[in-house]
Scaffold this active site. Structure first.
Site, short mmCIF file in Angstrom:
data_model
loop_
_atom_site.label_atom_id
_atom_site.label_comp_id
_atom_site.label_asym_id
_atom_site.label_seq_id
_atom_site.Cartn_x
_atom_site.Cartn_y
_atom_site.Cartn_z
N SER A 48 32.56 40.37 37.46
CA SER A 48 33.22 41.64 37.15
C SER A 48 32.22 42.66 36.65
CB SER A 48 34.26 41.42 36.05
OG SER A 48 35.04 40.29 36.33
N PHE B 264 35.19 34.11 39.80
CA PHE B 264 36.64 34.15 39.58
C PHE B 264 37.14 35.58 39.68
CE2 PHE B 264 35.25 30.28 37.42
CZ PHE B 264 36.01 29.38 38.15
N CYS B 265 36.29 36.52 39.38
CA CYS B 265 36.65 37.93 39.50
C CYS B 265 35.36 38.69 39.75
CB CYS B 265 37.32 38.42 38.22
SG CYS B 265 37.81 40.14 38.31
N PRO B 266 35.16 39.39 40.86
CA PRO B 266 36.17 39.76 41.86
C PRO B 266 36.58 38.66 42.83
CG PRO B 266 34.03 40.68 42.45
CD PRO B 266 33.86 40.03 41.11
#
Ligand SMILES: Cc1cc2nc3c(=O)[nH]c(=O)nc-3n(C[C@H](O)[C@H](O)[C@H](O)COP(=O)(O)OP(=O)(O)OC[C@H]3O[C@@H](n4cnc5c(N)ncnc54)[C@H](O)[C@@H]3O)c2cc1C
Lengths: 379, 77
Positions: free
Chosen positions: A295, B14-16
């Site tokens: 992220s 897991f993210c993105p």
């Protein structure tokens, strides 16, 4: 004297500078090491408040402080834009021609929304990922008298939870303005569920349904027609809108492209554990600027900064600097105007969200005020 | 000449997540590029082909190697 140069005075760059300065206080005073930050803006901007700025719940003044006040006094602040990084010659060249040599370089230039990549988006859509964008959206929301409000999400983008937060917040906000009955809120997402994190998607999907928010998955915006007020996805679906709020696809900064250091999206190839630029032992990269599959968030930049600062300090003192980044990310998620939850995960541990509470929401609001301790290297 | 394959290492993402990393790659690379996405999530072996079909690209390979799911996709448009 070894010279450490940090490009970018945002979250990651400021934390690295301040943590190093604290540990190298004596060396800095003796003049045996120097640390410089190249920053293209005199102010440090706390970007998460752009979300609140769009709802007139924060003002531009709330989200800025002079970078000089944030940096340790032994850190040299160089005001100017890095135009090119010459990794061969170990120099950063500023737009005004000044050339800054380095022994160790830290690249923390972040990312930027690139609405120009989607035909029609600049003319036809709004966004809250820049200060100007959030101010224009604030006006558009104020003038909105009802209709179809479409939220659409480009790839890649920073702060993966902001699109969902905005969607929940805008619906509540419109209700408080008496426009609840006159408005349809529509949410689109690029992949086959409503959020990239499966557990967040499992939690959010029924909430979106319960709140009658129309949802379209597998929707990657391809073009916008500002005349007909429609948006078309590359999967072939077209939606009409009265107000379009897009999270534009992002790119790395142009200085990375100009310097030939990035991939096609100007993201820098980075080792996922050492955070060194691939093929360059003396260049470290952190925050949004990397090509890592994690992220793009302030917390990511923060955890990475801890590793970069520790390894650099160790190396300057003759060590090898072998601390490794484990992919850790932490994010708050606002679930409306009164409640929030949070998630945390790393390369090996998937995120598990907890139930939203008012307490977490209040903590997030408190953190928005305490943020300044983060770039100061204290929190 | 053998076509070159661009590796997208999305293990532990897991993210993105691997599909989003593939979409990023597809968006920024020219038509004709073959991307090979690496994922530690078994779900990718199903999710990725599903998107590839909807977005009208070409699934070249889909296999597992030492617990890593590897999916090759050719950008067609
Ligand atoms: C609306 C919104 C909401 C967000 N919410 C959250 C949240 O809730 N939680 C969270 O963790 N994250 C959130 N983020 C993301 C977070 O702000 C970023 O991921 C984080 O700031 C990244 O840190 P960084 O150091 O990599 O880059 P930045 O903090 O963006 O810093 C980069 C700096 O480099 C400077 N720079 C760029 N190019 C040059 C150049 N050529 N020369 C000199 N200086 C240069 C820039 O001006 C900037 O100061 C949000 C972002 C937005 C937009």
């Amino acid at each position: 004297m070894p010279q450490v140069v940090i490009v970018g005075g945002g979250t990651g760059g400021s934390i690295v500078a301040n943590q190093m300065a604290r540990q190298l206080n004596k060396e800095l005073q003796d003049g045996t090491v120097s640390i410089s930050v190249i920053a293209d803006s005199p102010d440090h901007i706390y970007q998460p408040l752009f979300l609140y700025l769009a709802f007139d719940q924060a003002t531009p003044q709330d989200m800025r402080k002079p970078e000089r006040q944030i940096l340790d006094r032994h850190v040299r602040l160089i005001s100017g834009e890095a135009n090119r990084i010459d990794a061969e010659a170990q120099r950063v060249i500023l737009t005004d021609g000044t050339s800054i040599p380095y022994d160790y370089l830290v690249i923390a230039t972040g990312s930027r929304p690139a609405p120009e990549q989607i035909p029609g988006l600049v003319e036809g859509g709004h966004q809250f990922y820049t200060e100007d964008g959030a101010i224009q959206l604030r006006q558009a929301l104020r003038d909105f008298s009802g209709g179809r409000l479409v939220v659409t999400v480009g790839v890649p983008h920073k702060c993966p939870v902001a699109p969902l937060e905005f969607t929940f917040m805008v619906q509540e906000w419109l209700k408080t303005r008496g426009l609840g009955d006159k408005t349809e809120v529509v949410y689109t997402y690029p992949i086959g569920r409503v959020h990239s994190i499966e557990s967040v998607a499992n939690w959010a999907a029924p909430v979106l349904e319960e709140r009658h928010i129309e949802t379209h998955t597998f929707f990657n915006m391809e073009s916008i027609d500002p005349e007909t007020h429609t948006i078309t996805s590359l999967e072939g679906d077209t939606l009409s809108y009265d107000l379009l709020v897009a999270i534009p696809p992002h790119v790395g900064q142009d200085v990375i492209g100009r310097s030939g250091l990035g991939d096609a999206g100007q993201w820098i190839p980075t080792d996922r554990h050492t955070l060194q630029m691939i093929g360059h032992d003396n260049i470290f990269v952190l925050g949004d600027a990397t090509n890592l599959p994690i992220s793009k968030a302030g917390s990511t930049a923060h955890f990475e900064a801890d590793v970069v600062a520790a390894n650099l300090v160790h190396r300057l003192r003759g060590g090898l600097g072998m601390m490794s980044y484990d992919g850790k990310v932490f994010c708050f998620i606002e679930t409306g105007l009164k409640e929030a939850t949070y998630i945390t995960f790393d390369y090996d541990h998937p995120p598990v969200p907890s139930m939203p509470t008012e307490m977490i929401h209040l903590y997030k609001l408190a953190y928005n005020r305490m943020y300044w301790l983060t770039p100061a290297g204290l929190l | 000449m053998a076509e070159t394959v661009k590796i997208v290492d999305a293990r532990g993402s897991f993210c993105p997540g691997p599909l989003m990393e593939l979409i990023k790659g597809i968006r920024q690379e020219p038509v004709g590029t073959i991307l090979e996405i690496w994922s530690s999530d078994q779900g990718s072996a199903k999710d990725i082909p599903e998107w590839v079909q909807r977005a009208k690209h070409e699934l070249v390979k889909n296999f597992e190697e030492d617990g890593v799911y590897k999916i090759q996709v050719k950008k067609l448009r």
